[in-house]
Design an enzyme around this catalytic site. Structure first.
Site, short mmCIF file in Angstrom:
data_model
loop_
_atom_site.label_atom_id
_atom_site.label_comp_id
_atom_site.label_asym_id
_atom_site.label_seq_id
_atom_site.Cartn_x
_atom_site.Cartn_y
_atom_site.Cartn_z
N ARG A 82 0.83 -1.20 0.00
CA ARG A 82 0.00 0.00 0.00
C ARG A 82 0.87 1.26 0.00
O ARG A 82 0.54 2.26 -0.63
CB ARG A 82 -0.93 -0.03 1.22
CG ARG A 82 -2.03 1.01 1.17
CD ARG A 82 -3.09 0.75 2.23
NE ARG A 82 -2.58 0.89 3.58
CZ ARG A 82 -3.27 0.60 4.68
NH1 ARG A 82 -4.51 0.13 4.59
NH2 ARG A 82 -2.75 0.76 5.87
N LYS A 184 -2.55 6.48 1.45
CA LYS A 184 -2.39 6.95 2.83
C LYS A 184 -1.47 8.16 2.84
O LYS A 184 -0.31 8.08 3.25
CB LYS A 184 -1.84 5.82 3.70
CG LYS A 184 -2.63 5.67 5.00
CD LYS A 184 -2.29 4.39 5.73
CE LYS A 184 -2.72 4.49 7.17
NZ LYS A 184 -4.17 4.56 7.38
N GLU A 220 -16.31 6.51 3.87
CA GLU A 220 -15.68 6.05 5.10
C GLU A 220 -15.60 7.20 6.08
O GLU A 220 -16.19 8.26 5.85
CB GLU A 220 -14.31 5.44 4.80
CG GLU A 220 -13.31 6.41 4.18
CD GLU A 220 -11.89 5.83 4.11
OE1 GLU A 220 -11.47 5.14 5.05
OE2 GLU A 220 -11.21 6.09 3.11
#
Ligand SMILES: *Cc1c(COP(=O)(O)O)cnc(C)c1O
Length: 341
Positions: A82, A184, A220
């Site tokens: 990720r 992220k 989210e």
């Protein structure tokens, strides 16, 4: 190895300076060897790319002491992968996945004294991160970067068990349709700080963000994915290109299907159908699952049937199974547990 003399059972979720951290520098197109150092200070130029144009990304995972006394970490290869995706999207150099996992292992090994003992409820939080460290004044990527891993012992996210929270539907957006919601990036957090503080001031624990294009679909919160349980026991989780692919959520889907024999669905979830669900929760590394009792949509209360007292029965089973796998009480799927010591 002697453990640090900490009150493990009463640790908060905050930063504590551990003995060692990993540091590697990217210069002239290559990463150096990297070192473990006891120096917690970062020294960079006043003109560093990260300070002006927010070129930074990070990861979060944990090390656990298992029931039989080993120290393990959970699916670090997925964090490595990720972070590669985050770096590519931010024009930062990739820190190779194998080296990432190795560095996580070495950093935890150097700080074994800081890994909370089994049964304390505490864990060692691991924070890999990268930032543009060389001077940039015109808008462009930095030429030099630093990759670091720090660790800090943290207490259980919820002291005294997870009480259901009340969240609100927010009018702010966290991610644009083709933006950076799926990586992220520190910048995603910077702009979520005002909405979260505003939510807190109004008495809500979190914000439910909707898709910014149509404002009809559930995305989210600022730092956790949603999972829902239908009245007939199916697990449903929102699918969207602007959601951060939570490793906890992906793991819970696998656990639901293969350990608990549940049906699972990853699909668009309309805000208008949320009142039909039996249970709702947030998932992420920090808390694993936080149950949601109530969602307030512009003055209209959506109360989950699981109520405000306890986590619902299906989420509880999911929580117990996943934490059982992490703590070594339940056999893990192949490759999920990386043994460190
Ligand atoms: C880190 C993060 C999550 C949770 O991901 P995990 O891999 O489960 O910890 C969810 N949403 C956002 C926006 C995040 O940054």
């Amino acid at each position: 190895m002697e453990k640090k003399n900490l009150d493990w059972a009463n640790l908060g979720f905050g930063y504590m300076k551990a003995d060692y951290r990993f540091v590697s520098n990217f210069k002239n197109g290559a990463w150096d060897e990297g070192v473990l150092t006891d120096d917690d200070k970062v020294v960079i130029t006043e003109c560093a790319g990260v300070l002006h144009y927010c070129q930074s990304c990070f990861e979060g995972l944990k090390a656990y002491t298992t029931e039989d006394g080993h120290v393990v970490t959970f699916r670090p290869d997925l964090n490595a992968k990720r972070m590669e995706d985050s770096c590519r999207r931010l024009e930062m150099p990739v820190f190779p996945a194998e080296r990432f996992v190795e560095a996580v292992v070495e950093t935890v090994k150097a700080n074994l004294a800081w890994v909370p003992p089994y049964g304390s409820g505490a864990t060692l939080y691991i924070r890999p991160y990268m930032f543009g460290s060389s001077a940039v004044i015109g808008v462009k990527p930095a030429e030099e970067y630093q990759f670091r891993i720090l660790v800090t012992p943290v207490g259980p996210y919820f002291k005294g068990g997870a009480k259901p929270i009340t969240i609100r539907v927010t009018d702010y957006d966290r991610a644009a349709p083709h933006g950076t919601g799926h990586i992220k990036a520190g910048l995603n957090y910077a702009m979520s700080l005002y909405p979260i503080m505003d939510a807190h001031r109004q008495g809500y624990a979190e914000n439910m963000y909707l898709d910014s294009a149509t404002r009809t679909k559930v995305e989210e919160t600022g730092g956790a994915n949603f999972i829902f349980i239908t009245k007939d026991g199916k697990l449903v989780t929102p699918k969207s290109d602007s959601i951060l692919p939570s490793i906890t959520r992906r793991s819970l889907l696998h656990v639901a299907e293969h350990y608990l024999g549940m049906e699972v669905e990853e699909r668009e979830v309309l805000l208008s159908e949320v009142s039909d669900f039996a249970e709702a929760g947030l998932c992420g590394t920090a808390a694993v699952i936080s149950p949601i009792g109530k969602i307030v949509d512009h003055g209209k209360d959506i109360c989950l049937p699981s109520g405000m007292e306890n986590m619902g029965p299906v989420l509880t089973k999911l929580y117990d199974t996943l934490t059982g796998i992490q703590m070594g009480r339940i056999e893990a799927p192949e490759g999920w547990i990386k043994k460190i010591a």
